[in-house]
Structure formats: C-alpha cells, structure tokens
Design a protein around this motif. Structure first.
Motif, PDB file in Angstrom:
ATOM      1  N   THR A   7       0.855  -1.188   0.000  1.00  0.00           N
ATOM      2  CA  THR A   7       0.000   0.000   0.000  1.00  0.00           C
ATOM      3  C   THR A   7       0.891   1.238   0.000  1.00  0.00           C
ATOM      4  O   THR A   7       1.899   1.283   0.708  1.00  0.00           O
ATOM      5  CB  THR A   7      -0.896   0.018   1.245  1.00  0.00           C
ATOM      6  N   THR A   8       0.493   2.236  -0.791  1.00  0.00           N
ATOM      7  CA  THR A   8       1.203   3.513  -0.781  1.00  0.00           C
ATOM      8  C   THR A   8       0.463   4.490   0.120  1.00  0.00           C
ATOM      9  O   THR A   8      -0.705   4.812  -0.131  1.00  0.00           O
ATOM     10  CB  THR A   8       1.331   4.104  -2.195  1.00  0.00           C
ATOM     11  N   ILE A   9       1.125   4.922   1.165  1.00  0.00           N
ATOM     12  CA  ILE A   9       0.561   5.933   2.072  1.00  0.00           C
ATOM     13  C   ILE A   9       1.058   7.282   1.564  1.00  0.00           C
ATOM     14  O   ILE A   9       2.226   7.624   1.704  1.00  0.00           O
ATOM     15  CB  ILE A   9       1.022   5.685   3.522  1.00  0.00           C
ATOM     16  N   GLU A  10       0.162   8.042   0.935  1.00  0.00           N
ATOM     17  CA  GLU A  10       0.579   9.263   0.255  1.00  0.00           C
ATOM     18  C   GLU A  10       1.173  10.293   1.211  1.00  0.00           C
ATOM     19  O   GLU A  10       2.070  11.037   0.838  1.00  0.00           O
ATOM     20  CB  GLU A  10      -0.589   9.868  -0.520  1.00  0.00           C
ATOM     21  N   ASN A  11       0.676  10.359   2.414  1.00  0.00           N
ATOM     22  CA  ASN A  11       1.251  11.297   3.365  1.00  0.00           C
ATOM     23  C   ASN A  11       1.036  10.795   4.782  1.00  0.00           C
ATOM     24  O   ASN A  11      -0.090  10.519   5.195  1.00  0.00           O
ATOM     25  CB  ASN A  11       0.639  12.690   3.230  1.00  0.00           C
ATOM     26  N   LEU A 184      -2.699  18.497   0.888  1.00  0.00           N
ATOM     27  CA  LEU A 184      -2.190  17.733   2.023  1.00  0.00           C
ATOM     28  C   LEU A 184      -2.208  18.535   3.321  1.00  0.00           C
ATOM     29  O   LEU A 184      -2.530  17.994   4.378  1.00  0.00           O
ATOM     30  CB  LEU A 184      -0.766  17.246   1.750  1.00  0.00           C
ATOM     31  N   VAL A 185      -1.844  19.815   3.267  1.00  0.00           N
ATOM     32  CA  VAL A 185      -1.736  20.588   4.508  1.00  0.00           C
ATOM     33  C   VAL A 185      -2.963  21.435   4.783  1.00  0.00           C
ATOM     34  O   VAL A 185      -3.078  22.028   5.866  1.00  0.00           O
ATOM     35  CB  VAL A 185      -0.473  21.482   4.506  1.00  0.00           C
ATOM     36  N   GLY A 186      -3.879  21.512   3.815  1.00  0.00           N
ATOM     37  CA  GLY A 186      -5.114  22.265   4.049  1.00  0.00           C
ATOM     38  C   GLY A 186      -4.897  23.771   4.026  1.00  0.00           C
ATOM     39  O   GLY A 186      -3.990  24.283   3.348  1.00  0.00           O
ATOM     40  N   GLU A 187      -5.713  24.478   4.810  1.00  0.00           N
ATOM     41  CA  GLU A 187      -5.703  25.940   4.768  1.00  0.00           C
ATOM     42  C   GLU A 187      -4.405  26.549   5.270  1.00  0.00           C
ATOM     43  O   GLU A 187      -4.145  27.735   5.031  1.00  0.00           O
ATOM     44  CB  GLU A 187      -6.879  26.488   5.582  1.00  0.00           C
ATOM     45  N   ARG A 188      -3.575  25.781   5.947  1.00  0.00           N
ATOM     46  CA  ARG A 188      -2.291  26.299   6.438  1.00  0.00           C
ATOM     47  C   ARG A 188      -1.291  26.546   5.317  1.00  0.00           C
ATOM     48  O   ARG A 188      -0.229  27.131   5.560  1.00  0.00           O
ATOM     49  CB  ARG A 188      -1.658  25.315   7.421  1.00  0.00           C
ATOM     50  N   TRP A 189      -1.585  26.132   4.114  1.00  0.00           N
ATOM     51  CA  TRP A 189      -0.576  26.148   3.059  1.00  0.00           C
ATOM     52  C   TRP A 189       0.008  27.530   2.843  1.00  0.00           C
ATOM     53  O   TRP A 189       1.222  27.678   2.692  1.00  0.00           O
ATOM     54  CB  TRP A 189      -1.153  25.593   1.753  1.00  0.00           C
ATOM     55  N   LYS A 190      -0.849  28.554   2.847  1.00  0.00           N
ATOM     56  CA  LYS A 190      -0.352  29.894   2.543  1.00  0.00           C
ATOM     57  C   LYS A 190       0.482  30.455   3.699  1.00  0.00           C
ATOM     58  O   LYS A 190       1.521  31.096   3.493  1.00  0.00           O
ATOM     59  CB  LYS A 190      -1.503  30.834   2.208  1.00  0.00           C
ATOM     60  N   GLU A 191       0.056  30.184   4.921  1.00  0.00           N
ATOM     61  CA  GLU A 191       0.833  30.609   6.089  1.00  0.00           C
ATOM     62  C   GLU A 191       2.213  29.957   6.077  1.00  0.00           C
ATOM     63  O   GLU A 191       3.238  30.616   6.335  1.00  0.00           O
ATOM     64  CB  GLU A 191       0.078  30.231   7.363  1.00  0.00           C
ATOM     65  N   MET A 192       2.259  28.652   5.774  1.00  0.00           N
ATOM     66  CA  MET A 192       3.548  27.955   5.679  1.00  0.00           C
ATOM     67  C   MET A 192       4.404  28.524   4.554  1.00  0.00           C
ATOM     68  O   MET A 192       5.626  28.681   4.701  1.00  0.00           O
ATOM     69  CB  MET A 192       3.309  26.455   5.452  1.00  0.00           C
ATOM     70  N   TRP A 193       3.758  28.868   3.449  1.00  0.00           N
ATOM     71  CA  TRP A 193       4.479  29.394   2.294  1.00  0.00           C
ATOM     72  C   TRP A 193       5.139  30.729   2.626  1.00  0.00           C
ATOM     73  O   TRP A 193       6.321  30.934   2.361  1.00  0.00           O
ATOM     74  CB  TRP A 193       3.508  29.543   1.123  1.00  0.00           C
ATOM     75  N   ILE A 194       4.374  31.618   3.241  1.00  0.00           N
ATOM     76  CA  ILE A 194       4.916  32.936   3.590  1.00  0.00           C
ATOM     77  C   ILE A 194       6.064  32.789   4.586  1.00  0.00           C
ATOM     78  O   ILE A 194       7.088  33.491   4.512  1.00  0.00           O
ATOM     79  CB  ILE A 194       3.821  33.853   4.152  1.00  0.00           C
ATOM     80  N   GLU A 195       5.929  31.852   5.535  1.00  0.00           N
ATOM     81  CA  GLU A 195       7.011  31.624   6.498  1.00  0.00           C
ATOM     82  C   GLU A 195       8.288  31.208   5.778  1.00  0.00           C
ATOM     83  O   GLU A 195       9.392  31.682   6.084  1.00  0.00           O
ATOM     84  CB  GLU A 195       6.596  30.555   7.504  1.00  0.00           C
ATOM     85  N   ARG A 196       8.169  30.315   4.795  1.00  0.00           N
ATOM     86  CA  ARG A 196       9.330  29.876   4.026  1.00  0.00           C
ATOM     87  C   ARG A 196       9.945  31.030   3.239  1.00  0.00           C
ATOM     88  O   ARG A 196      11.160  31.228   3.228  1.00  0.00           O
ATOM     89  CB  ARG A 196       8.932  28.782   3.043  1.00  0.00           C
ATOM     90  N   LEU A 197       9.094  31.766   2.536  1.00  0.00           N
ATOM     91  CA  LEU A 197       9.584  32.864   1.711  1.00  0.00           C
ATOM     92  C   LEU A 197      10.333  33.898   2.538  1.00  0.00           C
ATOM     93  O   LEU A 197      11.369  34.420   2.125  1.00  0.00           O
ATOM     94  CB  LEU A 197       8.413  33.520   0.976  1.00  0.00           C
ATOM     95  N   ALA A 198       9.800  34.180   3.726  1.00  0.00           N
ATOM     96  CA  ALA A 198      10.420  35.183   4.585  1.00  0.00           C
ATOM     97  C   ALA A 198      11.704  34.672   5.220  1.00  0.00           C
ATOM     98  O   ALA A 198      12.648  35.445   5.449  1.00  0.00           O
ATOM     99  CB  ALA A 198       9.442  35.624   5.675  1.00  0.00           C
ATOM    100  N   GLY A 199      11.787  33.368   5.486  1.00  0.00           N
ATOM    101  CA  GLY A 199      12.902  32.839   6.267  1.00  0.00           C
ATOM    102  C   GLY A 199      13.977  32.122   5.498  1.00  0.00           C
ATOM    103  O   GLY A 199      15.076  31.909   6.022  1.00  0.00           O
ATOM    104  N   GLU A 200      13.709  31.731   4.232  1.00  0.00           N
ATOM    105  CA  GLU A 200      14.712  30.930   3.523  1.00  0.00           C
ATOM    106  C   GLU A 200      15.979  31.745   3.290  1.00  0.00           C
ATOM    107  O   GLU A 200      15.936  32.920   2.946  1.00  0.00           O
ATOM    108  CB  GLU A 200      14.158  30.414   2.199  1.00  0.00           C
ATOM    109  N   PRO A 201      17.150  31.134   3.482  1.00  0.00           N
ATOM    110  CA  PRO A 201      18.414  31.854   3.301  1.00  0.00           C
ATOM    111  C   PRO A 201      18.861  31.844   1.850  1.00  0.00           C
ATOM    112  O   PRO A 201      18.453  30.989   1.056  1.00  0.00           O
ATOM    113  CB  PRO A 201      19.386  31.052   4.174  1.00  0.00           C
ATOM    114  N   PHE A 202      19.707  32.801   1.498  1.00  0.00           N
ATOM    115  CA  PHE A 202      20.456  32.759   0.248  1.00  0.00           C
ATOM    116  C   PHE A 202      21.765  32.066   0.586  1.00  0.00           C
ATOM    117  O   PHE A 202      22.690  32.661   1.143  1.00  0.00           O
ATOM    118  CB  PHE A 202      20.677  34.178  -0.278  1.00  0.00           C
ATOM    119  N   LEU A 203      21.844  30.781   0.289  1.00  0.00           N
ATOM    120  CA  LEU A 203      22.905  29.931   0.821  1.00  0.00           C
ATOM    121  C   LEU A 203      24.301  30.353   0.379  1.00  0.00           C
ATOM    122  O   LEU A 203      25.290  30.055   1.056  1.00  0.00           O
ATOM    123  CB  LEU A 203      22.645  28.481   0.417  1.00  0.00           C
ATOM    124  N   MET A 204      24.401  31.064  -0.719  1.00  0.00           N
ATOM    125  CA  MET A 204      25.718  31.442  -1.198  1.00  0.00           C
ATOM    126  C   MET A 204      26.426  32.409  -0.247  1.00  0.00           C
ATOM    127  O   MET A 204      27.665  32.449  -0.207  1.00  0.00           O
ATOM    128  CB  MET A 204      25.616  32.055  -2.587  1.00  0.00           C
TER     129      MET A 204
END
Length: 667
Positions: A7-11, A184-204
């Motif tokens: 069985t494949t458990i998608e998430n 998969l994550v429901g209504e939280r998707w946009k909140e999670m997205w903004i958190e990533r966009l604001a916090g992701e580093p420029f690794l270089m």
C-alpha cells in the motif's frame, strides 16, 4: 519469491520532539504489522509530492514488493514538512534524520533495522548520518555523493571557485520558495508558504564566507574520520558526473566496509541513467538490504570491492545515449601503480620520468579567459551539451603535449596526477589540467580534468600567496577515470590558466611560465582485474509517465562579440509542464542563466541565474521567481538575490537580499 502486495501511504505525519511535523510518503508491504519488515529511509529537500516522485515511483514499489518498506521524508521547510531550511547538511538536519530513524525503527510494522539511501543530497546525508551511528541504522547506499565537502562538491575545487556554486544557490532559492500542497496541509498552506519565503536563506552568503577548507566544510566530510562509519556502505557514481571521485575514495578510506560501483552515468540513479549501459539498481539494492537488514546470506557481501565500467575510446556527441566499454572488477582496491610520462625536448609526451636537473625550458602560457566553453557543466543531469564536447575548442587556448600514436591499447582506472614547476608574477593564478583522448581523425575527448588555485598548492586549509617570479613546484590530482586509449590514438595533456565558465577567474590574469622540462604525468594503470557483467534492468523504461501539457526544452549558446571581445555563455532549461495523474498537481521549472566575460579582463566576469517555478491544479496557480547574481572586483565577490511570489496574477511576496560584498581570500 512471489512479489508481495503493498500500500502507498501518500502522506504520513511524523512529529519530532520539538513539535515539528515532517511529511513522509511510505510504501508499506502487505502484512507488515503481523510480520514486521525492514525499512529504507530517504531524507531530502526536493519534495516527495512532485520533485522526486518519478524516481521514487520507479524504486520504492519494487522494494515494497520485496517486503522492504520505503520511507521518503521531506526535510524541514521542504514539501509539506513544517519549518524553514537552515542550510546544507546542518547539525539540525542530521539530528532530525537520527530522530526519524528511531521513529521508523519503533513502528509496529518495523523489524527495527533501517537502511538509508539517496543520490546527491540524500547520498551526502546518508554517509553523514552513518558517521553519527544511530543504533537502528544498519547499512547505507550512497549515490553521487562526496566524502570531502570542500573539494568534491559543487562549491570549490582545490581552492578554485566553481560557477556551479551560484547555479546551485539559485536552484535552492527557487526550489525552497515553493509552497506545500494545499491538498495535504489544508488551509495552512499559505501561512507555511509565507514563512518559508520570509525565512529561507540565500545559501551562497554562507558558502562564500568559507573560502578555505575550514570547520564549516570539515563538518559532514567523513574523510575527516573514516572510522566513524562502522556499517556496510555501497557507494555508486558515474564517470559523466562531477561526483566521480567518491566510490574509490570511500573504499580506500572505509576498507572492507565499503563497496564501489562506477558506471558511465550522469547524475541519476543507475537503472534509468544515461549514457547506457545501465545497472539493475533495484535488484542489487534489495539484495543489499536483505543481507544487512534481514541477515539473508545472499552473497552480496562477497562482491568485489570495486566494480567499474571502463570507457572504450568514447567520442563527444550531441547526445551520448550509450558509451562503448566493458565492466571490470577488483576484489580488493588499492591505489594503482602509475605509468609515468614526461615532456621531451621537442614537446612530445613520452613514457618515463622527467630528467632530473634538466635545463629549464620555460614556456609562457596565458589562456584567453573564455577558454573552457567546451567543458560542459560540473553537475550533469542529461547526456547532451551538459557533458564536455570536442576539446579542440579549449585546446586552442591551452599548452598541449601529446604522445606518438599508441602502439597498443592503454587501460587506466584511478586518478591521474600532473606535476610541474612554474613561475607566476601574481600572488595566485589558476591552473587547469585535462587528460584528452585524440582520435585518429583529430576528435578530442576529455577523459579527466583537475584544477588548482596555486595559492592552495600546499593545502586548502591555510593557503599561501605565490612568491612573485619564484620557481614553484605544484602537483595536481585529476578526477578519477576509467578509460581505454585505443591503439592508433594519442594521449594528450592540456594545460590552461582559465577554465571558464566552470571555474571563475582569480583577480589577476598574469599567466604562468611553465618549465616544460619538469612536466610529469602519472596515469593509473588498470592492473589485475576480472572482466564481469553487471546486470541491466529488466525494465528499460522504469520511470512513470505523467500527463504532458507543455514539452520541455534545453538550449545552450556561446556568443562571442568579436568587436567588444566579450563572450557570453547562455543556458536555457525548461522542464515542461507535467501533471501527476494521481494528485492532479502540475509543475514546471524554468532556468535562465547567463555568464559573461571579456577575454582579457577577469574583473568583467558576471553570472546571473533565474529560476521560475510554477505549481497548479484546477482553480489554483502559484509562481515564484528567484534570481541570483555574482560580480567581482579585485578584492570582493559581489552577490545579490531576490524572490518574488505570485498567487494567480497577484504578487503576494517580494524579498530582496541586500547586496553583499565578501572579501576574496586568495581566489
């Protein structure tokens, strides 16, 4: 044995001690709770939902059919997992991996034995986690990875600055800017997205702050202490990829705990890689897991220590679908015996050692700064112009020495070494050496290459400037190769002071005065070996087929402005728009990258890379555009980046990373 249902458990949500929720896709053999099974764990930032789903679906169902669970987890801030990424192979990432391994081992369906595998990022962290010795981790398969993060990854090479560092920083900025899937994550998707966009580093920014081989790079480099890895490790790579050195370095460092397999491949899993021939990776991996996770006596532990495909006089091509050659095995790997060549007085490469105390024969070399456009990419995903093309283009700007026509075949396996004496009128300069196969019609195939920032001639931890005009001896170890030079061909050694755009230029371009009487080339003899067969996969096309809405495309251009003396190297990569038939999610990534340089001005160098990433399904569309750039002065690297996000046609986020000037450290 009959194939087992699964069985494949998608998430599956896995919550760690700090409350962070990780997203996993699991392929579960039927009846595992009644008859517990071993598990294979893969931990990546490349998104199980869309990014790696094709290759996952070519491998883990086969494992599950053999009674081995597959657990594919997105790291923090990736895919549907909570949080924000904090870098490559960080202490937090590796600690998360150890906790996830413990979670897997404690499940009622698990027999308590876990294997870890992956390619590239997943191959890296598999070795690094093994060095931490989590109790449930019993074996590893590492593909296209490294044991030395400074010299054999995408950032630096012997103190030289790889352009792939910008390319990869831009890629990660684009990849990590994508949102989780709302399905998969429901209504939280946009909140999670903004958190990533604001916090992701420029690794270089971080990578450029560590231009020497310091503690930052020693972290995660198992070559610092091979004894820290105590479990069986299968290490795999391809000659067409940048990560070709690791298998032989691993067996030298790990000894009997490691097995090496090197094929002709680019940066892909061996059962669907190009150029062919492929290897039946799923079957070999299942035997590996059954031995070390189940205790099955199937003979996999008695494999030769090193197996390699010897390329047989290959030719450059617009696309290398298949490379001629043959498989060899060495029961026990040890550093090979070297066949030595020197440059005799008329410039011919001749077998033997350089004559001691021979009169100096100086030749001045100053390659045009755009020498290197035939190099291909360091990190290769397709067997097209990403691979090195005919080397006559680059040899025109190089100092070359070649043998007479070979009277017999010459077979090699290992790392060539070049030694020479030189003088330089600057504190540093770059030296590139290429081993080239000259075919009877003049076609020139790159077999191996190496680069050296001469300030790093005595090591990468504490570089020292050159003494201007003073004679200096340098040794340069090239990348590993397995190659047959055919009778009637010639072996060529090509030296250049530039290898652009793969290698960025140092701040000055003084050229080098090379004493050709001192030049020595050591080639690693194949030596005692056994000819073997490596089984190819039964399924010649194992990747699943997704719904194509827009086809992909690839273009590479070299544009030379003869009036301005300016060269541009342009890359266009479009994955196309494809829909996963099971999830309805469509994705597309577009890379536009341009490098530019004047042939006589190292300060003119620039690079700009833009990634546009789209995700959509009916009634929902998001896009991110991530741009990264690098320029330079004599004293500084100048970098900048930006990320813009759209929901539908509306811009919902914009971040500009402040331009940073990072002092150049002898490079």
């Amino acid at each position: 044995m009959a194939e087992r249902g699964f069985t494949t458990i998608e998430n599956e949500w896995i919550t760690l001690k700090d409350g962070t929720r990780f997203a996993a896709r699991i392929w579960m053999p039927d009846g595992a709770e009644q008859d517990p099974v071993p598990a294979v764990f893969e931990f990546l930032p490349y998104r199980k939902r869309d990014g790696t789903s094709p290759r996952d679906e070519s491998t883990y169902p086969v494992f599950a059919g053999a009674g081995i669970a597959g657990v594919r987890v997105d790291i923090r801030g990736s895919g549907e997992s909570d949080g924000v990424i904090d870098g490559e192979y960080t202490e937090r990432e590796l600690a998360d991996a150890c906790e996830l391994i413990a979670w897997i081992a404690a499940q009622p369906w698990s027999n308590g034995a876990v294997g870890m595998m992956g390619i590239s990022w997943g191959g890296f962290n598999s070795l690094q986690v093994a060095a931490l010795r989590p109790p449930a981790l019993k074996a590893v398969i590492s593909i296209a990875s490294t044991v030395d993060r400074y010299n054999d990854d995408i950032h630096y090479k012997n103190g030289c600055h790889l352009s792939a560092q910008l390319s990869w920083a831009a890629t990660m900025l684009g990849y990590q800017s994508r949102p989780p899937d709302p399905a998969l994550v429901g209504e939280r998707w946009k909140e999670m997205w903004i958190e990533r966009l604001a916090g992701e580093p420029f690794l270089m920014e971080e990578w450029l702050s560590h231009q020497r081989r310091d503690d930052f790079w020693r972290h995660g480099s198992i070559s610092e202490d091979f004894s820290s890895v105590e479990i069986p490790t299968l290490v795999i790579a391809g000659w067409a990829d940048g990560y070709r050195n690791t298998p032989l370095m691993a067996v030298e460092g790990l000894g009997d705990k490691a097995k090496a397999l090197i094929g002709p491949w680019v940066h892909k899993y061996p059962h669907f890689a190009w150029p062919k021939p492929r290897a039946d990776f799923p079957a070999e991996a299942i035997a590996w897991w059954n031995k070390w996770l189940r205790g099955e006596d199937n003979g996999i532990d008695r494999l030769p220590q090193a197996r390699a495909y010897i390329l047989d006089a290959i030719r450059p091509a617009l696309r290398r679908d298949s490379d001629p050659g043959f498989w060899v095995a060495k029961d026990s790997w040890s550093p090979p015996k070297m066949q030595c060549f020197y440059v005799e007085q008329f410039g011919r490469l001749t077998e033997g050692m350089p004559i001691p105390h021979a009169p100096e024969h100086p030749v001045y070399l100053r390659s045009p700064l755009d020498t290197g456009t035939a190099s291909g990419e360091w990190f290769t995903l397709k067997p097209d112009a990403e691979l090195a093309i005919d080397q006559r283009l680059d040899d025109a700007g190089s100092l070359t020495f070649q043998t007479a026509l070979l009277a017999e075949d010459h077979d090699y396996l290992g790392r060539p070494v070049v030694t020479l004496a030189l003088r330089c009128d600057a504190e540093t300069a770059n030296l590139c050496a290429r081993l080239v196969d000259i075919h009877p019609d003049g076609t020139a195939t790159r077999v191996s290459f190496g680069v050296l920032n001469l300030a790093h001639r005595n090591g990468n931890a504490a570089p020292a400037p050159m003494s201007k005009g003073e004679r200096t001896t340098a040794s340069l170890t090239l990348d590993a190769c397995g190659y047959r030079f055919r009778k009637g061909h010639r072996i060529r050694l090509s030296l250049s002071t530039a290898y652009w755009p793969m290698v960025l230029p140092p701040p000055e371009d003084p050229g080098l005065t090379i004493d050709i009487a001192s030049v020595g080339l050591g080639l690693p003899l194949l030596g005692t070996h056994e000819l073997i067969d490596v089984k190819q996969p039964d399924d010649p096309d194992p990747l699943p087929k997704y719904i194509e809405h827009v086809p992909g495309s690839t273009k590479r251009h070299v544009l030379r402005d003869l009036s301005a003396g300016l060269t541009r190297y342009e890359i266009h990569e479009d994955t196309g728009l494809f829909e996963h038939p099971g999830t309805g999610l469509s994705t597309r990534q577009l890379r536009e990258e341009t490098w530019s340089i004047a042939r006589d001005d190292p300060m003119s160098m620039s690079g700009i890379s833009t990634w546009t990433c789209d995700m959509q399904r009916s009634g929902w569309f998001v896009r991110t555009v991530a741009t990264s750039s690098i320029f330079c002065t004599a004293k500084d690297w100048i970098i900048s980046a930006s990320v813009i996000a759209y929901e539908g046609e509306t811009e919902i986020f914009r971040k500009m990373f402040e331009e940073k000037r990072i002092a150049r450290d002898l490079m």
